[in-house]
Design an enzyme around this catalytic site. Structure first.
Site, PDB file in Angstrom:
ATOM      1  N   LYS A 155      12.135  39.303   7.655  1.00 22.26           N
ATOM      2  CA  LYS A 155      10.666  39.255   6.987  1.00 22.26           C
ATOM      3  C   LYS A 155      10.110  37.729   6.995  1.00 22.26           C
ATOM      4  O   LYS A 155      10.566  36.899   6.337  1.00 22.26           O
ATOM      5  CB  LYS A 155      10.630  39.672   5.235  1.00 22.26           C
ATOM      6  CG  LYS A 155       9.207  39.545   4.753  1.00 22.26           C
ATOM      7  CD  LYS A 155       9.224  39.845   3.297  1.00 22.26           C
ATOM      8  CE  LYS A 155       8.987  38.302   2.633  1.00 22.26           C
ATOM      9  NZ  LYS A 155       7.492  37.743   3.116  1.00 22.26           N
TER      10      LYS A 155
ATOM     11  N   GLU B 294      18.301  27.523   2.696  1.00 22.58           N
ATOM     12  CA  GLU B 294      17.830  26.296   2.994  1.00 22.58           C
ATOM     13  C   GLU B 294      16.564  26.288   2.135  1.00 22.58           C
ATOM     14  O   GLU B 294      15.522  27.023   2.180  1.00 22.58           O
ATOM     15  CB  GLU B 294      17.146  25.992   4.246  1.00 22.58           C
ATOM     16  CG  GLU B 294      18.459  26.423   5.526  1.00 22.58           C
ATOM     17  CD  GLU B 294      19.590  25.326   5.338  1.00 22.58           C
ATOM     18  OE1 GLU B 294      19.203  24.383   4.671  1.00 22.58           O
ATOM     19  OE2 GLU B 294      20.405  25.663   6.073  1.00 22.58           O
TER      20      GLU B 294
ATOM     21  N   CYS C 244      10.418  20.879   4.367  1.00 21.02           N
ATOM     22  CA  CYS C 244      11.691  20.443   3.349  1.00 21.02           C
ATOM     23  C   CYS C 244      12.041  19.092   3.689  1.00 21.02           C
ATOM     24  O   CYS C 244      12.614  18.205   2.791  1.00 21.02           O
ATOM     25  CB  CYS C 244      12.536  21.674   3.795  1.00 21.02           C
ATOM     26  SG  CYS C 244      13.100  21.754   5.515  1.00 21.02           S
TER      27      CYS C 244
ATOM     28  N   GLU D 121       8.943  18.454  -5.435  1.00 18.07           N
ATOM     29  CA  GLU D 121       8.610  18.317  -4.087  1.00 18.07           C
ATOM     30  C   GLU D 121       6.831  18.645  -4.169  1.00 18.07           C
ATOM     31  O   GLU D 121       6.671  19.704  -4.595  1.00 18.07           O
ATOM     32  CB  GLU D 121       9.271  19.797  -3.876  1.00 18.07           C
ATOM     33  CG  GLU D 121       9.266  19.671  -2.057  1.00 18.07           C
ATOM     34  CD  GLU D 121      10.044  20.799  -1.655  1.00 18.07           C
ATOM     35  OE1 GLU D 121      10.157  21.916  -2.228  1.00 18.07           O
ATOM     36  OE2 GLU D 121      10.608  20.863  -0.465  1.00 18.07           O
TER      37      GLU D 121
HETATM   38  P1  NDP Z   1       8.964  30.774  -0.938  1.00 19.22           P
HETATM   39  O1  NDP Z   1      10.115  30.491  -1.662  1.00 19.22           O
HETATM   40  O2  NDP Z   1       7.517  31.058  -1.960  1.00 19.22           O
HETATM   41  O3  NDP Z   1       8.794  31.699   0.220  1.00 19.22           O
HETATM   42  C1  NDP Z   1       9.860  32.001   0.977  1.00 19.22           C
HETATM   43  C2  NDP Z   1       9.855  33.274   1.496  1.00 19.22           C
HETATM   44  O4  NDP Z   1      10.645  34.240   0.441  1.00 19.22           O
HETATM   45  C3  NDP Z   1       8.620  34.056   1.658  1.00 19.22           C
HETATM   46  O5  NDP Z   1       8.848  34.883   3.135  1.00 19.22           O
HETATM   47  C4  NDP Z   1       8.502  35.000   0.618  1.00 19.22           C
HETATM   48  O6  NDP Z   1       7.481  35.862   0.770  1.00 19.22           O
HETATM   49  C5  NDP Z   1       9.618  35.306   0.188  1.00 19.22           C
HETATM   50  N1  NDP Z   1       9.819  35.758  -1.245  1.00 19.22           N
HETATM   51  C6  NDP Z   1       9.038  35.370  -2.263  1.00 19.22           C
HETATM   52  N2  NDP Z   1       9.589  35.903  -3.279  1.00 19.22           N
HETATM   53  C7  NDP Z   1      10.812  36.684  -3.082  1.00 19.22           C
HETATM   54  C8  NDP Z   1      11.740  37.074  -3.647  1.00 19.22           C
HETATM   55  N3  NDP Z   1      11.799  37.369  -5.040  1.00 19.22           N
HETATM   56  N4  NDP Z   1      12.979  37.843  -3.012  1.00 19.22           N
HETATM   57  C9  NDP Z   1      12.921  37.472  -1.616  1.00 19.22           C
HETATM   58  N5  NDP Z   1      11.997  36.917  -0.998  1.00 19.22           N
HETATM   59  C10 NDP Z   1      10.910  36.399  -1.526  1.00 19.22           C
HETATM   60  O7  NDP Z   1       8.555  29.551  -0.086  1.00 19.22           O
HETATM   61  P2  NDP Z   1       7.253  29.121   0.808  1.00 19.22           P
HETATM   62  O8  NDP Z   1       6.950  30.032   1.821  1.00 19.22           O
HETATM   63  O9  NDP Z   1       6.180  28.839  -0.057  1.00 19.22           O
HETATM   64  O10 NDP Z   1       7.670  27.863   1.559  1.00 19.22           O
HETATM   65  C11 NDP Z   1       7.937  26.696   0.829  1.00 19.22           C
HETATM   66  C12 NDP Z   1       9.067  26.191   0.443  1.00 19.22           C
HETATM   67  O11 NDP Z   1      10.095  26.209   1.385  1.00 19.22           O
HETATM   68  C13 NDP Z   1       9.228  24.725   0.119  1.00 19.22           C
HETATM   69  O12 NDP Z   1       9.681  24.597  -1.343  1.00 19.22           O
HETATM   70  C14 NDP Z   1      10.074  24.326   1.025  1.00 19.22           C
HETATM   71  O13 NDP Z   1      10.754  22.978   0.433  1.00 19.22           O
HETATM   72  C15 NDP Z   1      10.946  25.298   1.240  1.00 19.22           C
HETATM   73  N6  NDP Z   1      11.615  25.075   2.628  1.00 19.22           N
HETATM   74  C16 NDP Z   1      12.905  24.552   2.892  1.00 19.22           C
HETATM   75  C17 NDP Z   1      13.388  24.502   4.185  1.00 19.22           C
HETATM   76  C18 NDP Z   1      14.674  24.063   4.334  1.00 19.22           C
HETATM   77  O14 NDP Z   1      15.243  24.170   5.346  1.00 19.22           O
HETATM   78  N7  NDP Z   1      15.570  23.403   3.314  1.00 19.22           N
HETATM   79  C19 NDP Z   1      12.624  24.664   5.460  1.00 19.22           C
HETATM   80  C20 NDP Z   1      11.439  25.048   5.022  1.00 19.22           C
HETATM   81  C21 NDP Z   1      10.719  25.082   3.669  1.00 19.22           C
HETATM   82  P3  NDP Z   1       5.665  35.650   0.605  1.00 19.22           P
HETATM   83  O15 NDP Z   1       5.659  34.452   0.408  1.00 19.22           O
HETATM   84  O16 NDP Z   1       5.458  36.386   1.897  1.00 19.22           O
HETATM   85  O17 NDP Z   1       5.407  36.657  -0.583  1.00 19.22           O
END
Ligand code: NDP
Length: 508
Positions: free
Chosen positions: A192, A267, A301, A401
């Site tokens: 997803k 991650e 990140c 962050e």
């Molecule tokens: P989110 O945590 O909001 O979303 C990540 C993914 O999880 C999306 O596909 C989202 O779907 C999905 N999601 C949301 N709620 C749920 C749930 N309850 N159960 C399962 N999946 C769910 O992060 P962002 O997309 O806003 O990305 C930014 C964040 O990611 C930042 O905090 C950043 O630090 C972190 N990040 C970390 C990285 C690393 O390697 N350490 C790399 C890149 C980002 P949807 O949004 O479509 O609803």
């Protein structure tokens, strides 16, 4: 208006039609049973660029069932690793042939500059190739020293059905840090992407088909975290979750997964510091600081959103960073020279702004930026490069962050103090040190609590070198041998040679 290096015009045309995507389940392209869709507006241009089917429980159930069948009947995990490697290598070749198509929509959906999008999509091919090589070199252990009549071995097996959930900031790159490694191990997957950036993940389906991936091995469900992501983490037929996203959602995923004791690798976020010692090459350090904080508009990140600079050189170093910040090319992501593009959503832009306004109210000094940015003819989702000092380690801007183009400057007097500030965070993703003194560099590298430590560089990465976080930056590792091993179970096989086992139950 600030004196910044802005690009207004574009070298590429906006596509005349929006792209549309269906789910990809068991080798078929499907609309949602509900008929619902999600539309994405380009953060930079404010126009619709894609429309994706919006998944429901029905599609998640179909996708998990397809992945389960494809795993259990062995059509992928029981073929020779060589055959899997051939398919993965073909996918890599196809990615390279499609860089332009993928990069344009990735740039439009995420707001990232086209040159960066090309680099990420093209570079991802190397992750697929490296994963293919790991498939062929995977081995276990033998124990030939347990006694004359015993031979034991440990073999590695794919863990099973993996749910892969990715964020919007590096859609194709992060997918490629996970999917080819899971596939190389022999797993089957349900994927997803973020609702904001579904296109390149959805477009990969065609490449998988062309490369000869058997049906059901890779399934893509488009839609939101609720319900699609949540169901992918709770489903009893899923064996493992590979998640990248925020720490808040990562914790929810781990909590839900604990009900069925699925393996979770995650991650998550970071608040990554670069420590600048007075003996460092300050020009090189300033350039890396500017790269570290503005790359992907800080929505990264690995963003080096904190610098910890020695008191004696702090003012001079801030001046260097401010001068360089003004030279970074911000603006239209479709101009080939642009280095920094748009903010992902208006809500996120507001969140960045609030962090800065709160810091100012608490006494912080703004050396540059601190507000949105007008780019002629484009949306309002652009933010100025921002440098802030006079912050305390306990302020939100120093600890949380921000995920924007915002640099927070802290100071120190001794290396011990710099290490203490480095580790004074819930996160532990990456950290860096700039010094010409090897003893300082090694001391810092050993004592900093982070999954990756960079010395006199920032954000250099390689498919071979594993990546992941300590503390609340995540669990497990991605890429490299360790990242591949996450998708494997270990089984011990113990065999007696000859009929030498003494009976447990005697004759009497
Ligand atoms: P989110 O945590 O909001 O979303 C990540 C993914 O999880 C999306 O596909 C989202 O779907 C999905 N999601 C949301 N709620 C749920 C749930 N309850 N159960 C399962 N999946 C769910 O992060 P962002 O997309 O806003 O990305 C930014 C964040 O990611 C930042 O905090 C950043 O630090 C972190 N990040 C970390 C990285 C690393 O390697 N350490 C790399 C890149 C980002 P949807 O949004 O479509 O609803």
């Amino acid at each position: 208006m600030l004196d910044l290096n802005l690009r207004v015009h574009s070298d590429l045309h906006l596509p005349s039609d929006i792209v549309t995507h269906k789910h990809f389940i068991d080798g078929q392209y499907l609309e949602s049973a509900s008929g619902e869709v999600t539309e994405r507006v380009a953060p930079s241009h404010g126009v619709f660029v894609s429309r994706a089917a919006k998944g429901t429980e029905a599609e998640v159930n179909l996708a998990v069932a397809a992945a389960r069948r494809a795993f259990d009947n062995g059509r992928w995990c029981r073929i020779a690793a060589k055959e899997r490697a051939i398919v993965l290598t073909k996918v890599a070749d196809l990615i390279e042939k499609n860089v332009e198509r993928f990069a344009l929509i990735e740039s439009l959906e995420s707001g990232k500059p086209i040159s960066q999008a090309r680099g990420e999509v093209g570079g991802a091919a190397e992750l697929w190739r490296f994963a293919a090589s790991l498939a062929r070199t995977s081995t276990g252990e033998t124990h030939n020293n347990l006694g004359d009549d015993i031979l034991a071995m440990t073999v590695k097996e794919p863990i099973g059905v993996v749910s892969i959930i990715t964020p919007w900031n590096f859609p194709f790159w992060i997918l490629s840090q996970k999917l080819p490694f899971a596939l190389a191990a022999g797993c089957t997957c349900v994927i997803k992407p973020s609702e904001f950036t579904p296109s390149t993940t959805a477009m990969l389906a065609d490449l998988l088909v062309q490369a000869g991936m058997p049906k059901g091995v890779c399934n893509i469900v488009l839609g939101h975290g609720d319900p699609v992501g949540a169901l992918m983490t709770s489903h009893s037929d899923v064996d493992m979750i590979s998640f990248t996203g925020s720490t808040a959602v990562g914790k929810k995923v781990a909590e839900v997964a604990s009900n069925t004791l699925k393996k979770v690798t995650s991650e998550l976020g970071g608040k990554n510091p670069q420590v600048i010692m007075p003996d460092a090459d300050l020009d090189a350090a300033a350039d890396a600081v500017v790269f570290g904080v503005y790359f992907n508009v800080g929505q990264c990140c690995n963003s080096s959103s904190r610098i910890i600079v020695h008191q004696d050189i702090a003012n001079a170093f801030i001046e260097k960073v401010v001068a360089l910040s003004k030279k970074v090319v911000f603006g239209n992501p479709l101009h080939v020279d642009t280095q920094v593009g748009a903010i992902v959503t208006p809500e996120h832009q507001q969140k960045i702004d609030t962090y800065i306004k709160d810091a100012i109210n608490q006494g912080a000094t703004v050396h540059l930026g601190g507000a949105g940015m007008h780019v002629e003819g484009l949306s309002k989702q652009f933010y100025q490069p921002t440098v802030i000092s006079n912050v305390r380690p306990d302020m939100a801007i120093s600890r949380e962050e921000v995920f924007g183009p915002v640099l927070t400057v802290l100071t120190f007097q001794t290396l011990d103090e710099a290490i203490q500030i480095t580790n004074d965070t819930e996160y532990g993703l990456s950290a860096g040190i700039w010094s010409e003194n090897i003893h300082n560099c090694l001391e810092f590298s050993r004592r900093a609590n982070a999954g990756t430590i960079w010395t006199n560089t920032w954000m250099d990465g390689f498919p071979e070198v594993t990546f992941g976080g300590m503390k609340q930056s995540g669990q497990g590792r991605e890429i490299g041998q360790y990242g591949f091993d996450e998708f494997l179970e270990i089984k011990s096989m113990v065999m007696r040679i000859g009929k030498t086992r003494a009976p447990w139950v005697g004759d009497t």
